[in-house]
Design a protein around this motif. Structure first.
Motif, short mmCIF file in Angstrom:
data_model
loop_
_atom_site.label_atom_id
_atom_site.label_comp_id
_atom_site.label_asym_id
_atom_site.label_seq_id
_atom_site.Cartn_x
_atom_site.Cartn_y
_atom_site.Cartn_z
N ALA A 17 93.27 5.00 24.19
CA ALA A 17 92.83 4.50 22.89
C ALA A 17 93.79 4.90 21.79
O ALA A 17 94.16 4.08 20.93
N VAL A 18 94.19 6.17 21.78
CA VAL A 18 95.12 6.65 20.74
C VAL A 18 96.46 5.94 20.87
O VAL A 18 97.07 5.54 19.86
N MET A 55 89.97 -1.34 18.89
CA MET A 55 90.20 -0.20 19.76
C MET A 55 89.45 1.04 19.25
O MET A 55 88.89 1.82 20.02
N ALA A 56 89.41 1.20 17.93
CA ALA A 56 88.67 2.33 17.36
C ALA A 56 87.17 2.19 17.64
O ALA A 56 86.50 3.18 17.96
N ALA A 57 86.63 0.99 17.52
CA ALA A 57 85.21 0.78 17.83
C ALA A 57 84.92 1.11 19.29
O ALA A 57 83.89 1.73 19.62
N GLN A 58 85.84 0.70 20.20
CA GLN A 58 85.66 1.01 21.61
C GLN A 58 85.69 2.52 21.85
O GLN A 58 84.91 3.07 22.64
N ALA A 59 86.58 3.24 21.17
CA ALA A 59 86.67 4.70 21.31
C ALA A 59 85.38 5.36 20.84
O ALA A 59 84.89 6.32 21.45
N CYS A 60 84.79 4.87 19.75
CA CYS A 60 83.53 5.43 19.25
C CYS A 60 82.39 5.20 20.25
O CYS A 60 81.52 6.06 20.43
N LEU A 61 82.38 4.04 20.90
CA LEU A 61 81.36 3.79 21.93
C LEU A 61 81.54 4.76 23.10
O LEU A 61 80.55 5.22 23.69
N LEU A 249 91.76 9.17 16.57
CA LEU A 249 92.08 10.60 16.55
C LEU A 249 90.81 11.45 16.35
O LEU A 249 90.70 12.54 16.90
N ALA A 250 89.85 10.94 15.58
CA ALA A 250 88.59 11.66 15.40
C ALA A 250 87.85 11.77 16.73
O ALA A 250 87.29 12.83 17.07
N VAL A 251 87.85 10.68 17.51
CA VAL A 251 87.21 10.73 18.83
C VAL A 251 87.93 11.74 19.73
O VAL A 251 87.30 12.48 20.48
N ARG A 252 89.25 11.78 19.66
CA ARG A 252 89.99 12.75 20.47
C ARG A 252 89.59 14.18 20.12
O ARG A 252 89.44 15.03 21.01
#
Length: 759
Positions: A17-18, A55-61, A249-252
């Protein structure tokens, strides 16, 4: 792509994702740079913009699937907000494709409202996340921080309305300005929440990345102004990929912080003061920079900016005043914690010794009492840590009530307390404390009787170390003597302490040099007069012929821990002798008993030691008896577990001095007992008044009902032996039959010889 995402592990998914979001940012930067020097299709810059947000929305999911509760709801709301932003981006791309000539950069009212709705969803997600601390001072400073940021934002908004009303768009300038102000306010809410959230569910970097992403929204307006000469470029498209990368990066950071997010100091949270707050600094810095920029550009400062700046400065001063009061409260709390025991609230050892130093410096005469609760460990293990803690608190309260005004009570260690009083109370205070601690304490429905050892030292303006050390010497003497007693320091105790230290050193050499040997005291069948078993007793004879009493060296061995190795030697030697008798006398051979101390029972290797001795000497387990006291197993816990492990080996378990320890009858239900050895104090009362025999009769009846064997200890006369037989006792030991004797003397008492006399 979704299936590949689900098959990948957490680390691989977040790296993907990143990486994808970073590629989108790089692509957007490259397209923008290329568009500054050459024309591009207007829709081209929107491809990496929308892709980065998706991609950010997918990472949050993914983060939502990996968490639960409030965190899961937080990440789901972020995913929903980002999905709406992606939708707004697609809507703006449509605006670009369908915009009439001359309207640049195009944005419809539909697109603007979609952006506003998306950012409000993101702000709601951050606002609904708990921060943790609920102290009033924390709530107050949080409210002040929000107010400071809002005032700073109002100053910036006023300047914004004056500076960016000329940006061309597909909607009226007033709509655009209001929309951008709403987006900016939502971003500011996220920033403030990030700054004040120090004790919540998320690690601080997670919120900082999210706040930075929220702050990018208003930047699209100045970017529109900057990119106005290039109609194929767009400010929103430039900003969106960077926002998507920040969310990834927040999800990471969320993945790295799992399973336990980093939290601030618990002590700070209790006081309600955060470790730091950058809100006043950031707000005042940005406002000052804005005022300076406006003045340099126009040569003048509007009254609204000056008034807002003045209000902001006053609010910052008030905020810092609250922070300083919180820091003072924190320092006071930390100072109290450094000098007081957290469980009882009493002063600790450091405060106690400091008080002695202060009184010495003032030339006062002192009385120092050091107190130790006997068998506290057994109570703590038997009734649980909660009851042990309640006991310590109640004990401290009783000492406070007894000591009275002018005395200092402290908790010095686990079950050790200190009492400092004027020397004039030296005559009465120790006995008052001893009397008070003799009374039972009601703890969680149990009436507990405590035995306290008290060491007392009194001196006229002594050296600090001297009076405390003397009290410690007296306490060791009181503890070694056992029971409920007071020992006052005198110089003889120092001599005894030196003797004790030398004896501890000599014990090690004595064991290595073979200076210990065993004697055996026979246990007699009262009906036949035959020896049925023997109790092994350790003796120490030095190489020079001097004999050291067990009363002197056993306590030293207990204190130094050498009792474990000494006990192992006794078990092995007694087992070897029992095996020898068993080989030579068969069923007529006596069983052999060994005494095991409380300290040995706490050694988890004791069952293995016994099993190894039995195997080494081919001794049937039932030929060995392990004797222990009630006090040693009263508390249950590891000691009782060791006894049960010994019983599983097949050895017999005997309770020594039965009737004099803690809660004897209840112990018979929990401890796998085979033999009760009735204490000598009950035997001494035989042939007296009926009341004196009542306990001996009762104990015999209890043993019979429970199918236990009884042994009467300390029989010294023929009359006692006869009376015991009349009362139903079958076995006895004592000087009337035999003193402790060597193994070869026991052979003379076995069935091949005449039975032991009962006279």
């Amino acid at each position: 792509m979704t299936r590949a995402w689900e098959r990948a592990g957490p680390d691989r998914r977040i790296r993907f994702a990143v990486t994808a979001a970073t590629v989108a940012v790089v692509a957007e930067v490259a397209l923008t740079a290329a568009g500054l020097v050459a024309g591009l299709p207007p829709l081209l810059v929107w491809l990496p913009a929308v892709a980065g947000v998706v991609m950010a929305a997918q990472a949050c999911l993914f983060a939502a699937a990996d968490t639960h509760g409030a965190l899961r709801r937080f990440w789901r709301r972020l995913a929903a907000g980002l999905a709406v932003i992606a939708l707004a981006g697609c809507s703006q791309a449509v605006d670009v494709a369908t915009a009439p000539q001359g309207v640049l950069p195009p944005m419809s009212q539909r697109t603007l409202l979609t952006y506003v709705a998306a950012v409000l969803v993101l702000a709601l997600a951050v606002l609904r996340l708990p921060t943790g601390s609920r102290h009033w001072r924390h709530r107050l400073t949080e409210a002040q921080d929000i107010a400071i940021v809002m005032v700073a934002a109002a100053v910036a908004a006023a300047q914004y309305l004056r500076s960016f009303t000329d940006v061309s768009s597909g909607v009226p300038a007033s709509w655009l300005n209001l929309g951008m102000l709403a987006i900016g306010a939502a971003g500011l809410i996220a920033v403030v929440k990030s700054m004040v959230a120090g004790h919540g569910l998320l690690a601080r970097p997670v919120l900082w990345y999210g706040a930075a992403a929220g702050a990018l929204g208003p930047l699209s307006v100045p970017m529109m102004s900057v990119l106005k000469p290039w109609p194929h470029l767009n400010g929103s498209a430039v900003v969106l990929p960077a926002a998507g990368l920040l969310f990834c990066l927040a999800v990471r950071e969320q993945i790295r912080a799992a399973p336990a997010p980093r939290r601030s100091s618990g002590n700070l949270a209790k006081v309600g003061v955060r470790r730091d707050s950058y809100v006043p600094l950031v707000a005042t810095t940005l406002t000052t920079g804005l005022l300076l920029t406006v003045y340099l550009r126009t040569g003048d400062l509007p009254p609204i900016l000056l008034g807002g700046a003045a209000v902001l400065m006053m609010m910052v001063v008030a905020r810092q005043a609250v922070a300083l009061s919180g820091q003072a409260a924190l320092l006071g709390r930390l100072a109290h914690q450094a000098s007081h025991d957290t469980l009882t609230g009493l002063p600790n050892r450091r405060a106690f010794t400091a008080a002695i130093e202060d009184r010495v410096a003032d030339g006062e005469d002192l009385t120092v009492l050091l107190l130790d609760i006997n068998a506290f460990g057994a109570i703590n293990d038997g009734l649980g840590a909660a009851s042990g803690d309640a006991l310590l608190r109640a004990y401290g309260e009783r000492l406070l009530a007894t000591a009275g005004a002018g005395a200092l009570v402290a908790r010095l260690g686990s079950d050790e307390f200190g009492l400092l009083a004027p020397a004039g109370r030296a005559g009465t205070l120790p006995e008052q404390v001893l009397t008070a601690t003799r009374l039972p304490l009601e703890i969680n429905g149990h009436d507990l009787l405590m035995e306290t050892a008290i060491g007392v030292a009194t001196a006229a303006a002594p050296q600090t170390g001297d009076v405390f050390r003397r009290a410690e010497v007296a306490l060791r003497a009181a503890s070694a003597a056992g029971g409920h007693r007071v020992v006052c320091y005198d110089t003889l105790l120092d001599q005894q302490s030196g003797t004790h230290a030398r004896l501890a050193a000599e014990l090690r050499h004595a064991l290595d040099d073979g200076e210990f040997h065993l004697l055996y005291q026979p246990i007699i069948d009262l009906g036949s007069g035959h020896v049925t078993s023997v109790e092994s007793l350790i003796r120490w004879q030095r190489a020079d012929g001097r004999v050291v009493s067990p009363a002197d060296f056993i306590p030293v061995a207990e204190e130094t821990g050498l009792i474990v190795e000494l006990g192992a030697w006794v078990i092995d030697t007694a087992s070897a002798q029992a095996a020898d008798w068993h080989d030579r006398h068969g069923p007529h051979a006596p069983k052999v008993a060994v005494n095991v101390s409380a300290r040995q029972l706490l050694d988890p290797a004791l069952p293995r030691t016994v099993a190894a001795a039995l195997a080494r000497h081919s001794l049937p387990p039932h030929r060995l008896t392990v004797e222990l006291t009630e006090t040693a197993v009263f508390g249950g816990g590891p000691a009782l577990a060791t006894v049960r492990a010994l019983a599983e080996l097949g050895v017999a378990i005997a309770l020594d001095d039965f009737g004099t320890g803690h809660s004897s009858l209840s112990l018979l239900r929990t401890c796998p007992v085979d033999v009760l050895k009735v204490d000598k104090s009950f035997i001494d009362g035989l042939n007296g008044a009926p009341e004196q025999e009542a306990i001996a009769v009762a104990l015999s009846g209890i043993a019979t009902s429970l199918h236990l064997r009884t042994v009467a200890e300390g029989v010294e006369t023929a009359a006692q032996a006869d009376r015991l037989r009349d009362l139903g006792y079958h076995h006895a030991q004592g000087f009337h039959f035999s003193r402790p004797i060597p193994a070869d003397a026991v052979d003379a008492l076995l069935p091949a010889a005449e039975p032991a006399a009962l006279r």
